[in-house]
Design a protein around this motif. Structure first.
Motif, short mmCIF file in Angstrom:
data_model
loop_
_atom_site.label_atom_id
_atom_site.label_comp_id
_atom_site.label_asym_id
_atom_site.label_seq_id
_atom_site.Cartn_x
_atom_site.Cartn_y
_atom_site.Cartn_z
N GLY A 74 -29.40 -3.27 -90.95
CA GLY A 74 -29.29 -3.49 -92.39
C GLY A 74 -28.08 -4.33 -92.74
N THR A 75 -27.89 -4.51 -94.03
CA THR A 75 -26.77 -5.33 -94.51
C THR A 75 -25.47 -4.54 -94.59
OG1 THR A 75 -27.43 -4.83 -96.78
CG2 THR A 75 -28.28 -6.86 -95.81
N SER A 76 -25.56 -3.23 -94.53
CA SER A 76 -24.35 -2.41 -94.63
C SER A 76 -24.24 -1.44 -93.46
CB SER A 76 -24.34 -1.64 -95.95
OG SER A 76 -25.51 -0.82 -96.06
N ALA A 77 -24.76 -1.84 -92.30
CA ALA A 77 -24.71 -0.97 -91.12
C ALA A 77 -23.27 -0.79 -90.67
CB ALA A 77 -25.54 -1.58 -89.99
N THR A 78 -22.94 0.44 -90.31
CA THR A 78 -21.59 0.75 -89.83
C THR A 78 -21.46 0.33 -88.37
OG1 THR A 78 -21.43 2.63 -91.32
CG2 THR A 78 -19.90 2.58 -89.47
N ILE A 79 -20.41 -0.43 -88.07
CA ILE A 79 -20.18 -0.92 -86.72
C ILE A 79 -19.18 0.00 -86.01
CG2 ILE A 79 -19.36 -2.86 -85.33
CD1 ILE A 79 -20.14 -4.70 -87.62
N PRO A 80 -19.55 0.60 -84.90
CA PRO A 80 -18.62 1.47 -84.17
C PRO A 80 -17.39 0.68 -83.72
CG PRO A 80 -20.86 1.73 -83.34
CD PRO A 80 -20.87 0.54 -84.25
N PRO A 81 -16.24 1.30 -83.69
CA PRO A 81 -15.02 0.58 -83.31
C PRO A 81 -15.06 0.05 -81.88
CG PRO A 81 -14.61 2.95 -83.47
CD PRO A 81 -15.96 2.71 -84.06
N GLU A 82 -15.86 0.68 -81.00
CA GLU A 82 -15.91 0.23 -79.61
C GLU A 82 -16.96 -0.85 -79.37
OE1 GLU A 82 -18.07 4.29 -79.62
OE2 GLU A 82 -16.77 3.09 -80.91
N ALA A 83 -17.69 -1.26 -80.43
CA ALA A 83 -18.78 -2.24 -80.26
C ALA A 83 -18.23 -3.65 -80.05
CB ALA A 83 -19.69 -2.22 -81.48
N TRP A 84 -18.92 -4.40 -79.23
CA TRP A 84 -18.63 -5.83 -79.06
C TRP A 84 -19.48 -6.60 -80.07
CZ3 TRP A 84 -14.66 -7.15 -76.05
CH2 TRP A 84 -14.24 -6.21 -75.09
N VAL A 85 -18.84 -7.44 -80.84
CA VAL A 85 -19.49 -8.09 -81.97
C VAL A 85 -19.91 -9.51 -81.62
CG1 VAL A 85 -19.22 -8.84 -84.37
CG2 VAL A 85 -18.21 -6.68 -83.61
N ILE A 86 -21.17 -9.82 -81.93
CA ILE A 86 -21.69 -11.19 -81.78
C ILE A 86 -21.96 -11.73 -83.18
CG2 ILE A 86 -23.59 -12.60 -80.90
CD1 ILE A 86 -23.94 -10.55 -78.68
N ASP A 87 -21.33 -12.81 -83.52
CA ASP A 87 -21.54 -13.43 -84.83
C ASP A 87 -22.89 -14.13 -84.83
OD1 ASP A 87 -21.43 -14.57 -87.30
OD2 ASP A 87 -19.69 -15.85 -86.91
N GLY A 88 -23.81 -13.63 -85.66
CA GLY A 88 -25.15 -14.18 -85.69
C GLY A 88 -25.40 -15.17 -86.81
N LYS A 89 -24.36 -15.74 -87.36
CA LYS A 89 -24.54 -16.71 -88.44
C LYS A 89 -25.41 -17.87 -87.97
CE LYS A 89 -22.03 -19.43 -91.89
NZ LYS A 89 -20.69 -19.85 -92.38
N GLY A 90 -26.48 -18.14 -88.72
CA GLY A 90 -27.41 -19.21 -88.36
C GLY A 90 -28.43 -18.81 -87.31
#
Length: 482
Positions: A74-90
């Motif tokens: 969703g648009t307001s999903a909570t991201i766990p602090p240990e998660a590795w983030v991939i920027d999916g812009k585009g």
């Protein structure tokens, strides 16, 4: 002097203990984030267009992956602090694609050797390869106990090839014989064969091809159908007789063991779908009639002339696995030979079958069915779209509808919390030939398909930064699966 030396040694010892304790604490944090094998276990794809298939697309959304499952969308999903983030812009995120007809991971061979099955009546057994079967009691071409998951080989190069094209799951099935065995749903990643298996006994394969040769039984289509009918009748009897005997063995005659009957009767009890080959209109109508007569849960396989009988299929509510290996003139055909109008019409209209099935309300999936490469799968799917199939319906055939037909709709086919984290990340529409795949997730493991650029050397031998971890500035190192 001695006291000063003792004090220095004490300080050194204290420092070593502190360093060791700190390293242990840091390694403990690393294990939580990266899992037993060293790979990350938590991911978040942010700012992406998400196509869940089960609902409308989500713009600027986030998908959170935790321990192999989709945790939030969703648009307001909570991201766990240990998660590795991939920027999916585009970028666009799709469910992993499903190929509903392959032999990936299995040896490509004819009928497998058939060990003795034993059974009711004198001499009932499975006819070994090379031995002539003289009747149904010899169980010709009958090995329903073979399960693809038990024979799956992880060194098949097609596993990586299909995965790199966005296919995260396949139905792989044994071949050869009238009852070749049971198809298994497998994901295309893992360390050992067991790691791949999603559903070991997903389908029971059936073939109408005569197995007896010129002298043996059965040696004709009619004989093969009669034999299948006999085996199903015997299995139904076995399913009824076995519990009666087990409930009161002192009052009933012992039931002779028959391996084929036992396996097929269990499949009937479990409502495991029987996959019947049916490609042209005559075969399709025959398959529908036999499914109704035998009262078995059925999936038709082939279905390329479904455009002519779509309403009949819809009336019986039987799903279809459509092979994408569209009919074409053999490459070695005599160029001077005349082509029949029937063949020309079939080749022209076959790609329109998916659109006809969709219009009639028939649930269908797609199968590569021997196509050499995934690019041919997409090329032939595009032919179906050009022939009138809506792209959304094509996507459903590769995802949610395929999962439902194979009995894994509760865990695959859509992007929803609780589903297995099989995802495909692209830079555009998945059916556009110019679209590139960027990332594939299988069971939550990350495979980077098309990096934006080759890593450039940074000062002092460093590497280009990778996706950042939420709440920290550290970068993902080379431990990620690729």
């Amino acid at each position: 002097m001695k006291e000063s030396l003792k004090l220095a040694r004490f300080r050194l010892l204290f420092s070593l203990v502190a360093v060791i304790a700190l390293m242990g604490a840091l390694s403990g944090v690393s294990r939580v984030a990266r899992g037993e094998g060293g790979e990350p276990r938590y991911f978040a794809i942010t700012n992406a267009r998400i196509v869940p298939v089960s609902g409308p697309a989500i713009e600027g959304g986030t998908v959170v992956i935790a321990k192999g499952l989709i945790q939030a969308v969703g648009t307001s999903a909570t991201i766990p602090p240990e998660a590795w983030v991939i920027d999916g812009k585009g970028l666009t995120v799709y469910p992993g694609l499903i190929d509903a007809g392959t032999n990936i991971g299995l040896q490509q061979e004819g009928a497998a050797p058939s060990p003795s099955a034993g059974g009711r009546g004198a001499g009932r057994r499975a006819a070994p390869v090379g031995e002539i079967a003289h009747g149904p009691e010899d169980r010709p071409g009958t090995t329903p106990w073979r399960v693809a998951a038990d024979e799956f080989k992880t060194d098949d190069k097609r596993i990586e090839t299909w995965r790199n094209a966005g296919f995260t799951t396949v139905l792989t099935s044994p071949e050869g014989g009238i009852f070749p065995g049971q198809g298994s749903v497998v994901d295309l990643a893992g360390d050992r064969a067991g790691d791949f298996v999603v559903k070991p006994a997903a389908t029971l394969q059936v073939s109408f091809r005569p197995a007896g040769g010129f002298f043996g039984f059965p040696d004709s289509l009619m004989g093969t159908i009669a034999y299948i009918r006999q085996v199903l009748d015997d299995s139904s009897w076995y399913a009824q007789a076995e519990p009666i005997y087990d409930s009161n063995p002192t009052k009933n005659q012992r039931i002779p063991y028959d391996r084929a009957e036992r396996v097929i009767s269990q499949a009937l009890r479990d409502k495991q779908p029987f996959v019947l080959p049916a490609n042209n209109s005559v075969q399709i109508l025959r398959g529908l009639r036999l499914a109704d007569e035998w009262k078995i849960p059925t999936v038709l396989y082939g279905g390329q002339q479904g455009y002519a009988v779509a309403d009949a299929i819809a009336a019986k509510q039987v799903p279809v696995i459509v092979t994408l290996k569209w009919p074409e003139r053999p490459k070695d055909a005599d160029p001077e030979a005349e082509q029949t109008l029937r063949d020309l019409r079939f080749r022209d209209r076959a790609p329109g079958t998916p659109a006809a099935l969709a219009k009639a309300g028939v649930k269908f999936a797609f199968a590569s069915d021997g196509l050499a490469a995934p690019k041919d799968i997409f090329k032939n799917a595009k032919k179906a779209i050009d022939a009138g199939l809506a792209p959304d319906a094509a996507l459903r055939a590769f995802t949610i509808d395929a999962a439902a037909i194979l009995g894994v709709g509760d865990r695959l086919g859509t992007i929803e919390p609780g589903k297995i984290a099989n995802l495909v990340v692209t830079d555009g529409d998945i059916f556009n030939e110019k679209t590139k795949l960027k990332d594939v997730f299988v069971d939550g493991s990350w495979f980077e398909i098309h990096p934006e650029a080759s890593p450039q050397k940074a000062p002092h031998g460093g590497e280009e930064p990778k996706p950042e971890r939420a709440g920290a500035s550290s970068t993902l190192d080379s431990g990620v699966s690729r």
